[in-house]
Design an enzyme around this catalytic site. Structure first.
Site, short mmCIF file in Angstrom:
data_model
loop_
_atom_site.label_atom_id
_atom_site.label_comp_id
_atom_site.label_asym_id
_atom_site.label_seq_id
_atom_site.Cartn_x
_atom_site.Cartn_y
_atom_site.Cartn_z
N CYS A 245 35.01 -34.11 12.58
CA CYS A 245 33.69 -34.71 12.34
C CYS A 245 33.19 -34.53 10.91
CB CYS A 245 32.66 -34.15 13.31
SG CYS A 245 32.19 -32.44 12.97
N CYS B 252 30.05 -33.36 17.11
CA CYS B 252 31.49 -33.34 16.80
C CYS B 252 32.27 -33.81 18.03
CB CYS B 252 31.93 -31.94 16.42
SG CYS B 252 33.70 -31.79 16.16
N GLU C 67 78.40 -4.77 31.50
CA GLU C 67 77.28 -3.94 31.06
C GLU C 67 76.35 -4.73 30.15
OE1 GLU C 67 78.14 -1.02 27.73
OE2 GLU C 67 80.16 -1.30 28.54
#
Length: 788
Positions: free
Chosen positions: A412, A433, A114
């Site tokens: 950046c 960036c 079970e």
DNA sequence: GATCCTCGAGTTCA
DNA sequence: CTCGAGGATC
């Protein structure tokens, strides 16, 4: 109801309520509606209040006690509550079965299997059929007396049903919280500003440890019985499965998923079947339990230390795990979005090692208060993506600081800013960036955009860092030599650990592989030159322009040269494009750098394959009054725009017009003045003039025939879910669209048809809930064949 | 102005 | 898959 015989009515009510409870919790076949149950309970309550002498402790009204008790008493278990051995692999299950088979010298062993609920193990003691005491497992030898709390759990009978039960009977089982009830409870708690439970398991455990049973009564607890402890003055059947059947007769809920299976193979088949259904079960389970079914065999096997040798728990890979946050870094996405990501000590969750987990955004971190150094719970929700569920507050080390979004981009150095009212912070560096540049390229090359195969993240990284890729247009400038040189330089930059004694032939071989890679990439880039307008627009990576919007733009305008010069208000003529998206498009095309990239792409051989005239549907949209509304001029409502449009022939007629002329056109002076003031701004006047011209140009080239070929699915919205065997979902979507359908991504009441393939999930469930027409793959194929 | 429906964007690991 | 937010609609 007879006033003369309250005792009889009370007995009758109790019987009805107990039966209803039994049918609901044990048989799972409710026979009366909740409202009816409540009504009966209220009647019983009133009767008992009028006749206090008739109240008994096992009455359904007596589940919730009153006075909070001070502390839980300790309860010694007459028979210890054992733990189970664990198995994590098929091999260990085979070992388990082999051990038993060898000892018992019996083939074809039968096991009772079970699911193992993820809740709290408890023991319930019944004397002469009445529930007298309930205790937690504790350390197995003794636990806490939580009788008052367990009485509030409706799935636990206060007195046993039927007959033949022993004088003293201890029943063991698991108290748990069904998942849906847990969600509902939390939603409610959130609304009330109350305490939210971390997960169903903790919810169940915490609820049972409440000192005030009135609180426990409000928690949605359930119960399954899975075994017995002490038995006196009677006997139980001599097999586990038969004992469970008896318990069910006596009023205990027993898992409906329990089965008797044979041998290790039977156990493993069972394990897999339950594992597949795991997510769909209404409660959390952490594995399955196997018990040798016959009692004689169990006695013969006996125990080893504190675990039976005749039972074992076969665990599923854990879905939730604890680990520690080693760092919180931020990642910069294509649009500059700064997403915090938790770097975690590696941990195995649901079968894979997880080291990263998204924290979504700064708000989310603040909500959870995740800090570097914290112990956290990580989960792989439903699908695959790991997420941090919560912090384990008790394990927070000293000296941690709340996390804050850094002020500058780690890549950046530009400022990280947040728009008013927005959840996301963004790096303001845009294409200066490197991170945003790389992500832009990655998006451009991705499968659903230009589909450049073989251009993986690593190469984008290297090509970009070494200066070969300033913009996406540079992709079409790359030569074979560039790629080979790049690869050489990249290898120098971060050398692969050189193997000692590496020989020349190997280097030559590596060179050959590199050449092959470069040739393939060049060819893939070349293939991508032929692109549909839809893909091309999507690939540009304009904010708010995803696949769907790109497709709409391509369909309505049909021509890149047209689109790239369109003043932004005109974009709003396309359905589902509003001010925000239109401005974003205008902003993108206003930037000379972006126009340059488009020019470069075209000059380097990118060719749109499906240029056409604007859609005939557009014609009806090309009116001066609609344009005036789209310009978002203060005080110019659709009614005022209509008045202006009927008084003036075109946009240029509106320029250099004094306000009183607008009044003569029918505008109230307030609107007229606002419009005149708006026009005084040169930028606005120019926008109006340019838009007016564009309107004229569009009108001149847009064909008259607005009639679209009607397909059999015209006006129908279809949603695809699950996997199809004969084609991909994308292909199926394209075929359906060709027949006039609109293919949507999520199911709502506007959906007409849901096509459900293999292992369809929540969307199918929702469709069933809403009663939407559902097709299987065969139905879909039949339909496609029928209609060409 | 509120509500519902979609779309966009970001995300993990093998 | 999930969240957030844009667009449409009343």
């Amino acid at each position: 109801m007879s006033q003369a015989r309250p005792a009889a009515r009370i007995a009758e009510l109790r019987q009805q309520l107990e039966d209803a409870n039994y049918r609901y919790h044990v048989l799972d076949e409710p026979n009366i509606p909740d409202a009816e149950y409540d009504r009966l309970l209220r009647e019983l309550d009133e009767l008992e209040a009028a006749h206090p002498e008739l109240v008994t402790p096992d009455s359904p009204t007596q589940r919730v006690g009153n006075a909070p008790s001070g502390k839980f008493a300790e309860v010694r278990h007459a028979i210890p509550m054992l733990s189970l051995g664990n198995a994590f692999s098929d091999e260990e299950v085979h070992d388990f079965v082999r051990r038993i088979a060898e000892k018992l010298q019996r083939p074809a062993l039968k096991f009772s299997a079970e699911p193992k609920l993820d809740g709290l193990a408890i023991s319930l003691r019944y004397e002469h059929g009445a529930f007298v005491q309930g205790a937690t497992r504790g350390d197995g030898a003794s636990g806490e007396d939580v009788t008052a709390n367990l009485r509030t759990v409706k799935a636990i009978p206060l007195r046993l049903r039927g007959e033949g039960w022993p004088e003293v009977l201890e029943v063991r089982g698991e108290v748990y919280m069904p998942r849906a009830d847990f969600e509902r409870y939390n939603e409610h708690a959130r609304l009330q500003g109350g305490k939210v439970l971390a997960n169903p398991r903790n919810g169940a455990a915490g609820s049972l440890r409440q000192l005030d049973p009135r609180i426990t009564a409000q928690r949605p607890l359930a119960f399954y019985a899975y075994g017995t402890g002490l038995v006196e003055g009677g006997a139980l059947p001599d097999s586990h499965s038969a004992t469970l059947a008896k318990l069910r007769e006596w009023g205990f809920p027993v898992s409906a998923l329990g089965e008797v299976v044979e041998g290790a193979e039977g156990l493993l088949v069972y394990y897999r079947r339950i594992g597949e259904r795991r997510d769909a079960l209404p409660f959390d389970i952490d594995g399955v339990v196997y018990k040798l079914d016959d009692g004689e065999g169990q006695r013969e096997m006996g125990f080893v230390s504190r675990a039976p040798r005749w039972a074992i728990a076969h665990k599923f890979p854990a879905q939730e795990q604890a680990t520690t946050v080693e760092a919180i870094e931020i990642q910069i996405g294509r649009t500059g979005a700064a997403t915090p990501v938790a770097r975690l000590a590696p941990v195995q969750v649901a079968g894979v090692i997880v080291t990263n987990a998204t924290l979504h955004n700064a708000d989310q971190i603040a909500r959870l208060d995740v800090r570097v150094g914290d112990s956290v719970i990580v989960r792989r929700a439903g699908d695959v993506i790991p997420e941090v569920v919560g912090v384990i507050a008790e394990r927070r080390p000293d000296g941690t600081q709340p996390w804050t979004m850094p002020a500058h981009c780690p890549v950046c150095g530009s400022e990280i800013v947040r728009e008013e009212g927005e959840a996301v912070w963004r790096c303001s560096g845009e294409l200066s960036c490197p991170a945003q540049r790389k992500e832009t390229i990655r998006h451009f090359a991705s499968r659903r955009a230009m589909d450049i195969e073989g251009l993986g993240d690593r190469y984008i990284e290297d090509l970009s860092d070494l200066g070969y890729l300033q913009s996406v247009a540079d992709l079409y400038k790359l030569t074979l030599d560039d790629l080979l040189e790049m690869k050489r330089r990249a290898d120098e930059r971060k050398p692969v650990p050189a193997e000692a004694g590496s020989t020349t032939p190997e280097t030559a071989k590596a060179g050959k592989i590199a050449t092959r890679w470069a040739e393939n990439l060049i060819e893939a880039i070349d293939r991508s030159r032929a692109a549909t307008l839809e893909r091309f627009l999507f690939a540009l990576g304009i904010q708010h322009v995803g696949e769907s919007t790109a497709k709409a733009l391509a369909q309505w305008f049909g021509d890149l040269q047209l689109i790239r010069r369109l003043p932004w208000p005109l974009f709003k003529r396309v359905p589902d494009i509003g001010g925000e998206v239109a401005r974003s498009l205008g902003h993108f095309f206003d930037q000379p750098g972006n126009q340059q990239v488009i020019d470069d792409l075209l000059a380097r051989g990118v060719a749109i394959t499906d240029t056409h005239l604007p859609s005939g549907r557009l014609r009806a949209e090309l009116t001066l009054s609609k344009l005036l509304v789209d310009l978002e001029i203060p005080k110019i409502t659709p009614v005022r725009a209509e008045q202006l449009a009927s008084a003036f022939a075109n946009a240029s007629a509106l320029l250099d017009t004094p306000a009183h002329n607008f009044v003569s056109a029918g505008l109230p002076s307030e609107s007229a003045n606002a419009f005149a003031a708006w026009l005084e701004d040169d930028a606005n006047a120019q926008l109006l003039s340019r838009s007016g011209e564009a309107l004229g140009t569009l009108l001149a080239i847009t064909p008259e025939d607005a009639a679209e070929a009607g397909g059999p699915l015209d006006g129908k919205t279809v949603v695809l879910t699950g996997g199809l065997a004969s084609m991909s979902r994308d292909e199926a979507g394209a075929k359906l669209e060709a027949l006039g359908a609109k293919v949507a991504g999520s199911v709502s009441k506007k959906t007409h048809i849901v096509v459900a393939g293999e292992s369809a999930g929540s969307k199918l469930a929702k469709a069933q809930e809403l009663g939407i027409e559902i097709w299987d793959e065969a139905r879909l194929l039949a339909f496609l064949v029928e209609h060409g």
